[in-house]
Design an enzyme around this catalytic site. Structure first.
Site, short mmCIF file in Angstrom:
data_model
loop_
_atom_site.label_atom_id
_atom_site.label_comp_id
_atom_site.label_asym_id
_atom_site.label_seq_id
_atom_site.Cartn_x
_atom_site.Cartn_y
_atom_site.Cartn_z
N LYS A 1 -0.13 13.61 -6.00
CA LYS A 1 0.83 12.83 -7.02
C LYS A 1 0.96 13.74 -8.19
O LYS A 1 0.34 14.85 -8.56
CB LYS A 1 0.32 11.44 -7.11
CG LYS A 1 0.30 10.78 -5.88
CD LYS A 1 0.09 9.21 -6.25
CE LYS A 1 0.14 8.32 -4.98
NZ LYS A 1 0.14 6.99 -5.54
N TYR B 1 8.73 4.81 -0.62
CA TYR B 1 7.81 3.47 -0.71
C TYR B 1 8.62 2.22 -0.41
O TYR B 1 8.42 1.10 -1.15
CB TYR B 1 7.47 3.62 -2.19
CG TYR B 1 6.27 4.54 -2.49
CD1 TYR B 1 4.89 4.29 -1.81
CD2 TYR B 1 6.31 5.56 -3.24
CE1 TYR B 1 3.93 4.90 -2.34
CE2 TYR B 1 5.21 6.47 -3.27
CZ TYR B 1 4.07 6.19 -2.84
OH TYR B 1 2.82 6.90 -3.20
N PHE C 1 5.10 -3.66 -9.06
CA PHE C 1 4.80 -2.46 -9.52
C PHE C 1 5.77 -1.20 -8.88
O PHE C 1 5.59 -0.02 -9.29
CB PHE C 1 3.26 -2.05 -9.21
CG PHE C 1 3.16 -2.16 -7.79
CD1 PHE C 1 3.60 -0.87 -6.90
CD2 PHE C 1 2.36 -3.15 -7.17
CE1 PHE C 1 3.13 -1.10 -5.54
CE2 PHE C 1 1.99 -3.18 -5.70
CZ PHE C 1 2.60 -2.32 -4.93
N ARG D 1 -8.47 8.51 4.19
CA ARG D 1 -8.61 7.22 3.22
C ARG D 1 -9.98 7.25 2.76
O ARG D 1 -10.11 6.90 1.50
CB ARG D 1 -8.02 6.12 4.00
CG ARG D 1 -6.74 6.14 4.29
CD ARG D 1 -6.19 4.99 4.98
NE ARG D 1 -6.05 3.64 4.21
CZ ARG D 1 -5.25 3.32 3.05
NH1 ARG D 1 -4.27 4.35 2.75
NH2 ARG D 1 -5.22 2.35 2.44
N THR E 1 -7.59 2.35 -3.86
CA THR E 1 -6.56 2.56 -4.74
C THR E 1 -6.52 2.72 -6.06
O THR E 1 -6.12 3.56 -6.93
CB THR E 1 -5.34 1.50 -4.26
OG1 THR E 1 -5.18 1.52 -3.02
CG2 THR E 1 -3.85 2.00 -4.86
N ARG F 1 -10.07 10.00 -5.66
CA ARG F 1 -9.59 8.85 -6.94
C ARG F 1 -10.87 8.82 -7.95
O ARG F 1 -10.37 8.90 -9.21
CB ARG F 1 -9.15 7.87 -6.24
CG ARG F 1 -7.66 8.08 -5.53
CD ARG F 1 -7.35 6.91 -4.79
NE ARG F 1 -5.83 6.96 -4.57
CZ ARG F 1 -5.58 6.20 -3.23
NH1 ARG F 1 -6.31 5.25 -2.70
NH2 ARG F 1 -4.27 6.29 -3.04
N ASN G 1 -2.78 7.70 -9.52
CA ASN G 1 -3.98 7.68 -8.82
C ASN G 1 -4.37 8.99 -7.48
O ASN G 1 -5.01 8.80 -6.79
CB ASN G 1 -4.28 6.19 -8.12
CG ASN G 1 -3.45 6.20 -6.90
OD1 ASN G 1 -2.19 6.96 -6.86
ND2 ASN G 1 -3.50 5.14 -5.88
N HIS H 1 -1.78 10.23 -2.21
CA HIS H 1 -1.59 8.86 -1.48
C HIS H 1 -1.62 9.36 0.26
O HIS H 1 -2.02 10.53 0.30
CB HIS H 1 -0.09 8.96 -1.50
CG HIS H 1 0.61 7.99 -0.19
ND1 HIS H 1 0.56 6.62 -0.19
CD2 HIS H 1 1.21 8.53 1.14
CE1 HIS H 1 1.10 6.27 0.89
NE2 HIS H 1 1.43 7.34 1.73
N GLU I 1 5.83 8.86 7.88
CA GLU I 1 5.49 9.53 6.64
C GLU I 1 5.77 11.33 6.82
O GLU I 1 6.32 11.82 6.03
CB GLU I 1 4.27 9.10 5.91
CG GLU I 1 4.41 7.72 5.43
CD GLU I 1 3.33 7.25 4.77
OE1 GLU I 1 2.23 7.80 4.56
OE2 GLU I 1 3.34 6.00 4.07
#
Ligand code: CMP
Length: 137
Positions: A9, A49, A57, A85, A91, A102, A112, A115, A126
């Site tokens: 990100k 998203y 949010f 993950r 998250t 993270r 964060n 993704h 995705e």
């Protein structure tokens, strides 16, 4: 062999830790099968998203994702979705286990660092959002 989508990100790109994050993947059995750096438009981020569009949010998430370039990647390996993950951590970086991406690189639940697809089904959607078949090898 599975494939999953990873996005580094804008916060992590701005911090210049792209290589450090990719090293976490490569050191843990995941291969980078495709990669590109790009600036998302607001329409891109809203579409990517869309599942979150009713969440409080959503606007902050879209604002953040268009605030600078991202690096999108296809990661490939055994159990790639779950492995990615696990490597990312929770998250919210305050809840992320020590040693996860993270915990080490993220600043907040919005900024964060990464993704990752949450299921094999979503990974396919995705990946197709960012990459054509000929870009994945
Ligand atoms: P990501 O895995 O990219 O998916 C949606 C993003 O929304 C998530 O990471 C967070 O960065 C952001 N977000 C902000 N607030 C929340 C929240 N309360 N719960 C889940 N995600 C949130």
């Amino acid at each position: 062999m599975e494939q999953t989508l990873s996005i580094i990100k804008p916060d992590a790109v701005a911090k210049n830790v792209v290589g450090k994050i990719i090293d976490r993947f490569e050191s843990n059995g995941l291969k980078v099968a495709a990669a590109k750096r790009l600036q998302l438009s607001r329409a891109d981020a809203e579409q990517f998203y869309a599942v979150h569009k009713e969440r409080p949010f959503f606007k902050d998430l879209v604002d953040f994702m268009v605030s600078g370039p991202v690096v999108a990647m296809v990661l490939e390996g055994e159990n790639a979705v779950l492995k990615n993950r696990d490597l990312m951590g929770a998250t919210d970086p305050k809840k992320a286990a020590p040693g996860t991406i993270r915990a080490d690189f993220a600043d907040s639940i919005d900024a964060n660092a990464v993704h990752g697809s949450d299921s094999l089904e979503n990974a396919k959607i995705e990946i197709a959002f960012f990459f054509s078949g000929r870009e994945i090898n």
